[in-house]
Design an enzyme around this catalytic site. Structure first.
Site, PDB file in Angstrom:
ATOM      1  N   ASP A  83       0.840  -1.195   0.000  1.00 39.47           N
ATOM      2  CA  ASP A  83       0.000   0.000   0.000  1.00 39.47           C
ATOM      3  C   ASP A  83       0.878   1.248   0.000  1.00 39.47           C
ATOM      4  OD1 ASP A  83       1.075  -0.010   2.526  1.00 39.47           O
ATOM      5  OD2 ASP A  83      -0.782  -0.608   3.536  1.00 39.47           O
ATOM      6  N   HIS A 416       1.072  -9.076  -4.148  1.00 37.84           N
ATOM      7  CA  HIS A 416       0.055  -8.117  -3.714  1.00 37.84           C
ATOM      8  C   HIS A 416       0.745  -6.773  -3.463  1.00 37.84           C
ATOM      9  CE1 HIS A 416      -3.801  -6.951  -1.732  1.00 37.84           C
ATOM     10  NE2 HIS A 416      -2.998  -6.192  -0.997  1.00 37.84           N
ATOM     11  N   ASP A 468      -0.112 -18.455  -5.131  1.00 39.24           N
ATOM     12  CA  ASP A 468       0.379 -17.229  -5.763  1.00 39.24           C
ATOM     13  C   ASP A 468      -0.792 -16.487  -6.383  1.00 39.24           C
ATOM     14  OD1 ASP A 468       1.865 -15.239  -6.900  1.00 39.24           O
ATOM     15  OD2 ASP A 468       2.813 -16.505  -8.423  1.00 39.24           O
ATOM     16  N   GLU A 477       1.814 -10.521   0.018  1.00 41.00           N
ATOM     17  CA  GLU A 477       2.190  -9.124   0.226  1.00 41.00           C
ATOM     18  C   GLU A 477       3.547  -9.037   0.916  1.00 41.00           C
ATOM     19  OE1 GLU A 477       0.250  -4.896   1.715  1.00 41.00           O
ATOM     20  OE2 GLU A 477      -0.493  -6.757   2.612  1.00 41.00           O
TER      21      GLU A 477
END
Length: 626
Positions: A83, A416, A468, A477
């Site tokens: 993020d 991710h 995956d 992530e």
């Protein structure tokens, strides 16, 4: 014969041992290449104005207005994971771990020509922390809001989510985040001391101030920065106070900090907590091993009895990791991986492995071993454990998967990570909107368009199984806190076991080369007239704040390193905005000379001058001498 072969094959499959894998992993991994890639991950996570030598070319400038609405410059630092929030607590822990690696494995990292990149990674964080600490009792601990950020899937360069900044202060304390940031700055000051003494001194000033703030105004940071509660809830701050004091003792050798960890050993749990994990939230094992170093080096003095209690808990952590703790050991997967949490378990793997590599070094240097409930343990066994975890990360596991992205022939390709999963800003220059990112990029089945080299993903579950899938954020992530310990681990393993590496030839990863930047950290003062036998030692001796401005007293020692006297020495001093004492100005701009009473600097002798100013240090070089 065929029946026997089938039975053997079934047994091998049941144990997770594949014949092909056994052949493939008979050679050592290229741990040196893993160091390089791990450091590249930090470049991929950079926020702010990117430098020309940026190696991750799919990233662009971002977050250039961070802090603007609150009147503070918070540009820079690192995005936490997949993020775009800058969470101060795990970021500070990550910088501490990078610095610890640079301190303990300085030779190993330097031998790999990676000290420059390591120091850059540390400095990208510490420069941000200096900005985030504008006053002694104020620390900006977060930029961005996790809730709104997670509603969008967009590149950092396109960010439309909130960039609100959050701080801790006297009325809204955060002893955990202030303590961890103090630890990061103290550790970084040690790492930088051989290369840039002035910057090292500056970091130490802020570290001391932050520790005092953390200790005097106590409280949990997520009670003050409530938006962090959903993402990085703190379990307490006592461990961070001990952690910061331990690092400040390492950085200063000041008995005050050693006395602090001794006086508070029981009250703050340092000699009480026996733990089996080490992480961004729980520092007890790190404190216990760092203080064991003091004891093993013979520097405990009158505090030896308490430090032995700390070491007893360090041994508990070690024995639990080695499965020699009378049944009270860490959980491991069938494939041998340390298993602590379902969510991003690899961060606990890398941190545990680092501690045992460091502790092995301390025990080896002291020529001693530890006694576990299940037997005596030599330092080599700690290294063996760390190697087993590192090798699992790099592909020696039932899935045959390297969980370090870009390392080996098989690694996660649906990481991710917003930036990695969307085409680069340099490929698609039009904005990729918040919802468009989900519709066009997040849900696509194809691999990510950008390989985020060196990212350590969350890893497999307790049964060594891994999916995956971009939406499987618990496993795919990456985080700063997971990758930071790897630099020291891989550097040490490369020095012991490394070779060209089985996977290095198979990997399609381009091996990025950059000039050795280590010498640039010798301190900017060393960039003098070529051949000048002059050595400068630049330090900050004090600081004070007037209003919103902080002033620093800089001391510069000039040393004649030649065998001949030096006369008529003239210095160029640029970026000087304050007063200077100990040098005489000339008629030329920015040119200074030694005072008349000191016109000769004899061999191996020194002289000193002082200046006071706000902001960065002045740039000093030699113009001429005889």
């Amino acid at each position: 014969m065929n029946i026997s072969l089938c039975i053997i094959t079934l047994l091998l499959l049941h144990l997770g041992l594949f014949l092909g894998a056994s052949l493939a992993y008979s050679s050592s991994f290229n741990y040196g290449d893993a160091v390089d890639k791990s450091l590249m991950f930090f470049e991929a996570q950079r926020s702010g104005k990117l430098p020309p030598q940026q190696r991750v070319k799919w990233r662009g400038d971002s977050g250039l207005n961070d802090g603007l609405s609150q009147g503070v410059d918070l540009v820079g630092g690192y995005y936490d994971a997949g993020d775009h929030v800058k969470f101060g607590l795990p970021m500070a822990y990550s910088v501490t771990m990078l610095a610890w690696g640079a301190i303990e494995f300085r030779k190993e990292i330097t031998d790999l020509n990676q000290m420059g990149h390591t120091l850059w990674a540390i400095k990208w964080g510490t420069d941000y922390f200096l900005k985030a600490h504008p006053q002694p009792n104020v620390l900006w601990g977060q930029v961005g809001d996790g809730a709104s950020d997670h509603y969008c899937w967009e590149r950092a360069e396109d960010m439309t989510t909130s960039r609100t900044a959050y701080k801790v202060d006297e009325e809204h304390p955060g002893s955990d985040i202030a303590g961890e940031t103090a630890a990061a700055l103290a550790a970084a000051s040690i790492a930088f001391k051989p290369y840039n003494s002035s910057y090292s001194s500056l970091l130490l000033i802020h570290a001391k101030q932050l520790f005092t703030f953390a200790d005097r105004f106590r409280g949990l940071y997520d009670d003050s920065i409530t938006s962090a509660q959903q993402f990085y809830t703190s379990s307490g701050y006592s461990d961070e106070l001990l952690w910061a004091a331990a690092w400040l003792h390492q950085a200063t050798d000041d008995e005050y900090y050693l006395k602090y960890v001794v006086d508070n050993a029981v009250y703050m749990g340092g000699t009480g907590w026996a733990v089996k994990e080490f992480s961004w939230d729980n520092k007890y094992a790190g404190v216990q091993i760092l203080l064991s170093k003091v004891l093993l080096e013979g520097k405990a003095g009158s505090y030896a009895s308490t430090l032995k209690q700390y070491q007893a808990k360090a041994d508990y952590f070690t024995c639990a990791s080695l499965q020699k703790n009378d049944g009270y050991s860490v959980q491991k997967t069938p494939g041998g991986l340390v298993y602590v949490r379902e969510w991003n378990n690899m961060q606990y793997v890398s941190s545990s492995a680092f501690l045992l590599v460091a502790y092995s070094k301390y025990l080896s240097d002291a020529k001693t071993q530890i006694i576990c409930p299940d037997g005596q343990v030599q330092p080599q066994e700690l290294l063996n454990f760390a190697k087993s975890q590192a090798d699992y990360i790099l592909g020696k596991n039932p899935e045959g998967m390297s969980y370090l992205v870009g390392s080996g022939p098989k690694y996660p390709v649906h990481v991710h990570h917003r930036g990695a999963s969307i085409a680069s800003i340099f490929s698609i220059r039009s904005e990729v909107g918040c919802i468009q990112g989900f519709e066009t990029w997040y849900h696509r089945a194809e691999p990510n368009p950008n390989i985020i080299y060196g990212a350590l993903v969350g890893g497999p579950d307790k049964n060594d199984e891994f999916s995956d899938d971009r939406s499987n954020y618990e496993q795919t992530e990456p985080t700063l806190s997971g990758s930071a310990p790897l630099v020291g681990i891989f550097a040490k393993l490369q020095s012991l076991y490394g070779n060209s590496g089985y996977y290095h030839k198979e990997s399609s990863v381009p091996h990025h080369k950059t000039p050795n930047t280590t010498s640039s950290w010798k301190t900017s003062l060393s960039k003098t007239l070529e051949g000048a036998p002059i050595e400068f030692l630049h330090s900050i001796t004090s600081s004070w704040t007037v209003g919103a401005t902080t002033y620093y007293r800089h001391r510069v020692i000039i040393k004649n390193t030649s065998l001949e006297p030096i006369t008529d020495l003239k210095l160029v001093i640029e970026n000087l905005s304050g007063s200077i004492w100990g040098l005489s100005p000339t008629n030329e701009k920015n040119i200074y000379e030694l005072p008349q009473w000191l016109n000769v600097l004899n061999p191996d002798s020194e002289c000193m001058f002082v200046y006071v100013q706000e902001g960065p240090q002045a740039k000093i070089s030699v113009q001429s001498f005889h």
